[in-house]
Design a protein around this motif. Structure first.
Motif, short mmCIF file in Angstrom:
data_model
loop_
_atom_site.label_atom_id
_atom_site.label_comp_id
_atom_site.label_asym_id
_atom_site.label_seq_id
_atom_site.Cartn_x
_atom_site.Cartn_y
_atom_site.Cartn_z
N ILE A 103 -49.33 105.57 32.31
CA ILE A 103 -48.34 104.54 32.63
C ILE A 103 -48.87 103.62 33.72
CG2 ILE A 103 -46.05 104.17 33.62
CD1 ILE A 103 -45.13 106.73 32.25
N SER A 104 -49.54 104.18 34.70
CA SER A 104 -50.08 103.36 35.79
C SER A 104 -51.17 102.41 35.30
CB SER A 104 -50.64 104.26 36.90
OG SER A 104 -49.62 105.09 37.43
N ASN A 105 -51.89 102.80 34.24
CA ASN A 105 -52.96 101.96 33.71
C ASN A 105 -52.47 100.85 32.78
OD1 ASN A 105 -54.90 103.47 35.08
ND2 ASN A 105 -55.18 104.89 33.38
N LEU A 106 -51.20 100.88 32.42
CA LEU A 106 -50.66 99.83 31.56
C LEU A 106 -50.54 98.52 32.32
CD1 LEU A 106 -47.76 101.69 29.68
CD2 LEU A 106 -49.94 100.95 28.71
N PRO A 107 -50.82 97.38 31.67
CA PRO A 107 -50.58 96.10 32.33
C PRO A 107 -49.09 95.76 32.33
CG PRO A 107 -51.40 95.74 30.12
CD PRO A 107 -51.44 97.23 30.35
N VAL A 108 -48.70 94.85 33.17
CA VAL A 108 -47.31 94.42 33.21
C VAL A 108 -46.97 93.66 31.94
CG1 VAL A 108 -45.62 93.04 34.48
CG2 VAL A 108 -47.37 94.32 35.72
N ALA A 109 -45.85 94.00 31.33
CA ALA A 109 -45.45 93.35 30.08
C ALA A 109 -45.07 91.90 30.34
CB ALA A 109 -44.28 94.10 29.45
N THR A 110 -45.46 91.03 29.42
CA THR A 110 -45.18 89.60 29.54
C THR A 110 -44.02 89.22 28.61
OG1 THR A 110 -46.80 89.09 27.81
CG2 THR A 110 -47.58 89.14 30.09
N GLU A 111 -43.58 87.97 28.75
CA GLU A 111 -42.52 87.48 27.87
C GLU A 111 -42.98 87.42 26.43
OE1 GLU A 111 -41.22 83.74 29.33
OE2 GLU A 111 -40.40 84.54 31.21
N GLU A 112 -44.25 87.15 26.24
CA GLU A 112 -44.79 87.15 24.87
C GLU A 112 -44.69 88.53 24.23
OE1 GLU A 112 -48.93 85.90 22.52
OE2 GLU A 112 -48.79 85.79 24.71
N ASP A 113 -44.93 89.58 25.04
CA ASP A 113 -44.78 90.93 24.52
C ASP A 113 -43.34 91.23 24.14
OD1 ASP A 113 -47.48 91.35 24.96
OD2 ASP A 113 -47.17 92.17 26.98
N ASP A 114 -42.40 90.76 24.96
CA ASP A 114 -40.98 90.97 24.64
C ASP A 114 -40.59 90.22 23.37
OD1 ASP A 114 -40.88 92.46 26.92
OD2 ASP A 114 -40.04 90.85 28.16
N THR A 115 -41.13 89.01 23.20
CA THR A 115 -40.81 88.22 22.01
C THR A 115 -41.36 88.88 20.75
OG1 THR A 115 -40.87 86.21 23.35
CG2 THR A 115 -41.00 85.95 20.96
N GLU A 116 -42.60 89.34 20.82
CA GLU A 116 -43.19 90.01 19.66
C GLU A 116 -42.45 91.29 19.33
OE1 GLU A 116 -47.26 90.61 20.52
OE2 GLU A 116 -47.82 88.47 20.31
N GLU A 117 -41.99 92.00 20.35
CA GLU A 117 -41.23 93.22 20.09
C GLU A 117 -39.89 92.89 19.42
OE1 GLU A 117 -39.79 97.07 22.69
OE2 GLU A 117 -39.34 95.05 23.40
N ALA A 118 -39.23 91.83 19.88
CA ALA A 118 -37.95 91.45 19.28
C ALA A 118 -38.14 91.05 17.82
CB ALA A 118 -37.32 90.31 20.07
N ILE A 119 -39.20 90.30 17.53
CA ILE A 119 -39.45 89.89 16.14
C ILE A 119 -39.75 91.08 15.26
CG2 ILE A 119 -41.03 88.56 14.68
CD1 ILE A 119 -41.32 86.58 16.95
N SER A 120 -40.56 92.02 15.79
CA SER A 120 -40.90 93.20 14.99
C SER A 120 -39.67 94.09 14.75
CB SER A 120 -41.99 94.00 15.68
OG SER A 120 -41.54 94.47 16.94
N LEU A 121 -38.75 94.14 15.72
CA LEU A 121 -37.55 94.94 15.54
C LEU A 121 -36.59 94.29 14.56
CD1 LEU A 121 -36.85 96.11 19.20
CD2 LEU A 121 -37.74 97.48 17.31
N ASN A 122 -36.51 92.98 14.58
CA ASN A 122 -35.61 92.28 13.68
C ASN A 122 -36.12 92.30 12.25
OD1 ASN A 122 -33.86 91.64 15.78
ND2 ASN A 122 -34.93 89.70 16.23
N ASP A 123 -37.40 92.07 12.09
CA ASP A 123 -37.97 92.03 10.74
C ASP A 123 -38.29 93.41 10.21
OD1 ASP A 123 -37.75 89.32 11.02
OD2 ASP A 123 -39.88 89.00 11.50
N GLY A 124 -38.52 94.36 11.11
CA GLY A 124 -38.88 95.69 10.68
C GLY A 124 -40.36 95.82 10.32
N THR A 125 -41.11 94.80 10.54
CA THR A 125 -42.54 94.81 10.25
C THR A 125 -43.30 94.21 11.42
OG1 THR A 125 -42.36 92.68 9.16
CG2 THR A 125 -42.21 94.64 7.76
N VAL A 126 -44.54 94.54 11.54
CA VAL A 126 -45.39 93.99 12.57
C VAL A 126 -45.94 92.66 12.09
CG1 VAL A 126 -47.44 94.43 14.00
CG2 VAL A 126 -46.00 96.32 13.26
N MET A 127 -46.12 91.74 13.01
CA MET A 127 -46.64 90.43 12.65
C MET A 127 -48.02 90.56 12.03
SD MET A 127 -45.57 88.19 15.99
CE MET A 127 -46.31 86.73 15.25
N ALA A 128 -48.22 89.82 10.92
CA ALA A 128 -49.50 89.88 10.21
C ALA A 128 -50.55 89.11 10.99
CB ALA A 128 -49.34 89.30 8.81
#
Length: 394
Positions: free
Chosen positions: A201-226
């Motif tokens: 956990i300590s080695n993880l980088p701080v999550a960005t807004e882009e990471d939050d956006t990609e997570e929201a899209i993947s949760l809504n679509d149910g698939t990972v971005m191609a």
């Protein structure tokens, strides 16, 4: 007539043993040869002659000759084709939960025999991938030990994998090894696994807004971005050309068209490689965060075990302190876990145990004890900070 020098002396047998036996000189004459032979004493025997003689050169050569011994060959040298065929069979059977245990043991034997090399690394990675695609979870009690053994042994062969495969193996190791260590009954193993999770956990980088956006899209679509395959937009291509020829003089110089096309090809290739690396880094971080959240949930479910409570308190508190390293959905999950643990702590402190004292663990008792203590001017703990306290460490 010759005089005998030993005439009148006792015979040699009458001499006592205490007296040293000296060689006896005899003078014999032609007429008395028989008497002189009787009077002659034997030569003394030296002690050194009783010692064992040194072995001759022939004896040394015989002793130095190596002894023949029977040695049985326990392994056979398999060709690359045979190793590939074995790995393909293991990959096809390891998906079956009924055959998983036997297939995993065969894969471990290939690793121990050092059959996993760069030429067959893709086939070996296919075994691990098929194992993680099994319908049975890697934390299922029926296959938990086999998953742990397989991915622990796979660490000895990871040097033959490429960067993408190494990242994937690191993520699978968290799920198959570290997560399964949280089910142990050994407090040392449990604490070690918790320490590995904290370090990850300590080695993880701080999550960005882009990471939050990609997570929201993947949760809504149910698939990972191609993956876009490294294609560049028209604006990026025009900007690259303008940087290569800011004054538009390439058209006036012979052969400038070929140079421009060559530069464009190199630029496109570099951008493609850079974008692929960025996408791989994002994918690795997504999988790693997901695996760590799974570990935190497994640890929280073991909070009813008394000796696990202190380690879980520290682990989840560390995750809450570093919650910014997770995405938005994962941050909510971490906060819910911490709220659940705080609620269970309150319940334990309000209840009574068998001995009539508050049901608190050792960490909570020490925390409560030293929360009201003061440190004296001599950096000593105890006595509410007075000068009579024993100085810390002498």
């Amino acid at each position: 007539m010759a005089d005998d020098l030993f005439e009148g002396l006792p015979p040699p047998s009458s001499i006592t043993q205490s007296q040293p036996q000296l060689p006896i000189l005899s003078v014999s004459t032609n007429n008395n040869t028989e008497s002189s032979s009787l009077l002659s004493a034997p030569k003394p025997i030296l002690k050194s002659s009783l010692k064992r003689s040194n072995p001759t050169q022939s004896d040394n050569s015989q002793a130095a000759a190596p002894k023949k011994s029977l040695k049985f060959k326990t392994s056979t040298d398999a060709s690359e084709t045979q190793v590939i065929d074995a790995m393909e069979k293991i990959s096809s059977h390891i998906k079956n939960p009924a055959k998983f245990s036997k297939a995993a043991k065969l894969a471990i034997q290939l690793i121990e025999a050092e059959s996993v090399k760069s030429g067959v690394s893709d086939y070996f990675f296919a075994i691990l991938e098929a194992a993680m695609l099994s319908p049975v979870s890697c934390t299922d009690p029926s296959v938990r030990a086999d998953y742990h053994s397989l991915f622990t042994a796979a660490q000895n062969a990871k040097e033959h994998l490429n960067k993408k495969q190494k990242n994937q193996l690191a993520t699978w190791t968290i799920s198959a090894v570290v997560a399964n260590d949280l089910y142990t009954d050994d407090s040392f193993v449990f604490s070690k696994a918790a320490g590995q999770i904290k370090e990850a956990i300590s080695n993880l980088p701080v999550a960005t807004e882009e990471d939050d956006t990609e997570e929201a899209i993947s949760l809504n679509d149910g698939t990972v971005m191609a993956d876009e395959g490294g294609q560049t937009s028209p604006n990026e291509e025009n900007n690259a050309l303008e940087e290569a020829d800011p004054f538009g003089l390439d058209s006036l110089i012979p052969g400038s068209t070929k140079k421009g096309e060559k530069f464009k090809g190199k630029n496109d290739a570099a951008m493609k490689i850079r974008k692929e690396e960025e996408e791989e880094t994002k994918r690795f971080l997504q999988l790693q965060r997901k695996a760590l959240i799974t570990c935190l949930e497994i640890a929280a479910r073991r909070y009813k075990t008394p000796w696990c409570q202190t380690v879980i308190d520290i682990l989840v508190k560390h995750a809450v302190d570093n919650v910014a390293r997770f995405t938005a959905h994962q941050r909510d999950a971490v906060r819910k876990l911490w709220a659940s643990i705080l609620e269970q702590q309150t319940r334990r402190k309000q209840g009574k145990s068998v001995n009539g004292k508050l049901d608190v663990n050792g960490f909570e008792w020490l925390q409560q004890k030293y929360s009201t203590e003061k440190i004296s001017i001599r950096h000593s703990v105890g006595g509410s900070g007075d000068r009579r306290a024993t100085q810390w460490l002498g």
